[in-house]
Design a protein around this motif. Structure first.
Motif, mmCIF file in Angstrom:
data_model
loop_
_atom_site.group_PDB
_atom_site.id
_atom_site.type_symbol
_atom_site.label_atom_id
_atom_site.label_comp_id
_atom_site.label_asym_id
_atom_site.label_seq_id
_atom_site.Cartn_x
_atom_site.Cartn_y
_atom_site.Cartn_z
ATOM 1 N N VAL A 1 1.324 -1.450 0.318
ATOM 2 C CA VAL A 1 0.168 -0.073 0.078
ATOM 3 C C VAL A 1 1.518 1.300 -0.341
ATOM 4 O O VAL A 1 1.905 1.668 0.820
ATOM 5 C CB VAL A 1 -0.741 0.059 1.089
ATOM 6 C CG1 VAL A 1 -2.227 1.241 1.368
ATOM 7 C CG2 VAL A 1 -1.577 -1.825 0.890
ATOM 8 N N THR A 2 0.343 2.286 -1.135
ATOM 9 C CA THR A 2 1.610 3.154 -1.220
ATOM 10 C C THR A 2 0.902 4.400 -0.270
ATOM 11 O O THR A 2 -0.607 4.781 -0.642
ATOM 12 C CB THR A 2 1.908 3.348 -2.572
ATOM 13 O OG1 THR A 2 2.146 2.516 -3.037
ATOM 14 C CG2 THR A 2 2.777 4.736 -2.318
ATOM 15 N N PRO A 3 1.115 5.447 0.098
ATOM 16 C CA PRO A 3 0.083 6.371 0.699
ATOM 17 C C PRO A 3 0.195 7.655 -0.142
ATOM 18 O O PRO A 3 1.203 7.396 -1.000
ATOM 19 C CB PRO A 3 0.851 6.893 2.054
ATOM 20 C CG PRO A 3 2.445 5.914 2.082
ATOM 21 C CD PRO A 3 1.985 5.206 1.253
ATOM 22 N N VAL A 4 -1.108 8.205 0.101
ATOM 23 C CA VAL A 4 -1.502 8.825 -1.345
ATOM 24 C C VAL A 4 -1.130 10.527 -0.142
ATOM 25 O O VAL A 4 -1.651 10.690 1.147
ATOM 26 C CB VAL A 4 -1.883 9.219 -1.484
ATOM 27 C CG1 VAL A 4 -2.656 10.429 -2.282
ATOM 28 C CG2 VAL A 4 -2.750 8.446 -2.018
ATOM 29 N N THR A 5 -0.074 11.212 0.093
ATOM 30 C CA THR A 5 0.092 12.276 0.442
ATOM 31 C C THR A 5 -0.389 13.290 -0.049
ATOM 32 O O THR A 5 -0.139 13.610 -1.543
ATOM 33 C CB THR A 5 1.680 12.746 0.983
ATOM 34 O OG1 THR A 5 2.403 12.769 -0.664
ATOM 35 C CG2 THR A 5 2.180 11.675 1.455
ATOM 36 N N VAL A 6 -1.778 14.613 0.446
ATOM 37 C CA VAL A 6 -1.372 16.103 -0.982
ATOM 38 C C VAL A 6 -0.580 17.182 -0.042
ATOM 39 O O VAL A 6 -0.953 17.359 0.993
ATOM 40 C CB VAL A 6 -3.063 16.178 -0.755
ATOM 41 C CG1 VAL A 6 -3.948 17.165 -1.863
ATOM 42 C CG2 VAL A 6 -3.836 14.637 -1.455
ATOM 43 N N THR A 7 -0.539 18.268 -1.695
ATOM 44 C CA THR A 7 -0.044 19.056 -1.192
ATOM 45 C C THR A 7 -0.615 20.413 -1.115
ATOM 46 O O THR A 7 -1.048 19.828 -2.915
ATOM 47 C CB THR A 7 1.417 19.417 -1.476
ATOM 48 O OG1 THR A 7 2.120 19.017 -2.931
ATOM 49 C CG2 THR A 7 2.584 18.494 -0.338
ATOM 50 N N THR B 1 0.632 19.804 4.649
ATOM 51 C CA THR B 1 0.697 18.549 3.867
ATOM 52 C C THR B 1 -0.521 17.458 4.348
ATOM 53 O O THR B 1 -0.767 17.061 5.885
ATOM 54 C CB THR B 1 2.294 17.777 3.662
ATOM 55 O OG1 THR B 1 3.113 18.431 4.102
ATOM 56 C CG2 THR B 1 2.113 16.286 3.277
ATOM 57 N N THR B 2 -1.023 16.865 3.913
ATOM 58 C CA THR B 2 -2.182 16.082 4.877
ATOM 59 C C THR B 2 -1.569 14.789 4.343
ATOM 60 O O THR B 2 -1.561 13.952 2.764
ATOM 61 C CB THR B 2 -4.329 16.247 3.849
ATOM 62 O OG1 THR B 2 -3.487 18.083 4.160
ATOM 63 C CG2 THR B 2 -4.885 15.142 4.484
ATOM 64 N N THR B 3 -1.617 13.767 5.247
ATOM 65 C CA THR B 3 -1.569 12.556 4.670
ATOM 66 C C THR B 3 -2.755 11.332 5.019
ATOM 67 O O THR B 3 -3.305 11.706 5.978
ATOM 68 C CB THR B 3 -0.315 11.488 6.082
ATOM 69 O OG1 THR B 3 0.855 12.459 5.660
ATOM 70 C CG2 THR B 3 -0.252 10.029 5.416
ATOM 71 N N THR B 4 -3.247 10.603 3.856
ATOM 72 C CA THR B 4 -4.185 9.959 3.745
ATOM 73 C C THR B 4 -4.007 8.712 5.036
ATOM 74 O O THR B 4 -3.539 7.545 4.861
ATOM 75 C CB THR B 4 -5.223 9.821 2.554
ATOM 76 O OG1 THR B 4 -4.221 8.708 2.084
ATOM 77 C CG2 THR B 4 -6.146 10.989 2.193
ATOM 78 N N THR C 1 -3.890 4.662 5.782
ATOM 79 C CA THR C 1 -3.588 3.311 4.858
ATOM 80 C C THR C 1 -4.878 2.489 5.298
ATOM 81 O O THR C 1 -4.718 1.978 6.603
ATOM 82 C CB THR C 1 -1.983 2.804 5.630
ATOM 83 O OG1 THR C 1 -1.491 4.059 5.290
ATOM 84 C CG2 THR C 1 -2.091 1.260 4.697
#
Length: 183
Positions: free
Chosen positions: A154-160, A173-176, A178
């Motif tokens: 599982v690759t975490p998705v980060t949104v900037t 930075t927001t991290t969803t 896992t």
């Protein structure tokens, strides 16, 4: 003459036509004593021709019957839904009026008998056995099942965000989370 129970009509037809052709070619004026009776070639041809005519009549009747069956099925396919809708309508309209429904050739709808305690217990036992055999679980039981997923990366998705939004300060930075991770 071929045995009709062991050969097809097509084979019997071919055999009758061949025997007639052979008689006409090789014995046009002969007499045969068969089973204690005397037959001329013309008698035999007439006899075997009657078999040919009968086979052809059966073939025609079967084709006609197939067509009639096809027509009947088509008519039934169109009429059946209408009949069932009318039947339900009449049973709903006249309810338990036995005589009125009988005039339409219908019976009042059957009221199911209530199940006895033993029948209910047997039905529940059967349902439980089926559920156990199929391995099905209730919603509560499914929610209690937890664990880590193995064999999947599982690759975490980060949104900037470059521009600040009203709900978020700039350069955050927001991290969803896992999926499958324990809390």
């Amino acid at each position: 003459m071929p045995n009709s129970s062991m050969s097809s009509k097509a084979a019997a037809l071919a055999q009758m036509q061949a025997i007639i052709a052979g008689l006409q070619k090789h014995s046009p004026n002969a007499q045969f004593t068969l089973g204690g009776e005397t037959y001329t070639t013309q008698d035999l041809i007439t006899l075997f021709t009657s078999v040919i005519v009968a086979i052809l009549a059966v073939n025609a009747a079967q084709k006609s019957a197939k067509g009639a069956v096809r027509t009947m099925r088509g008519a039934n396919a169109k009429a059946s839904p209408v009949y069932l809708a009318l039947k339900r309508n009449l049973q709903g309209t006249y309810g338990t009026a036995d005589q009125t429904l009988a005039d339409f050739g219908l019976e009042p709808p059957k009221v199911p008998e209530p199940l006895t305690v033993e029948q209910k217990a047997a039905a529940q036992a059967k349902a439980d056995a089926t559920r156990k055999a199929r391995g099905t679980a209730s919603k509560k039981q499914k929610s209690a099942i937890t664990g880590n997923v193995t064999g999947v990366t599982v690759t975490p998705v980060t949104v900037t965000t470059d521009a600040p939004s009203p709900a978020q300060p700039a350069a955050t930075t927001t991290t969803t989370p896992t999926p499958g991770a324990s809390k």
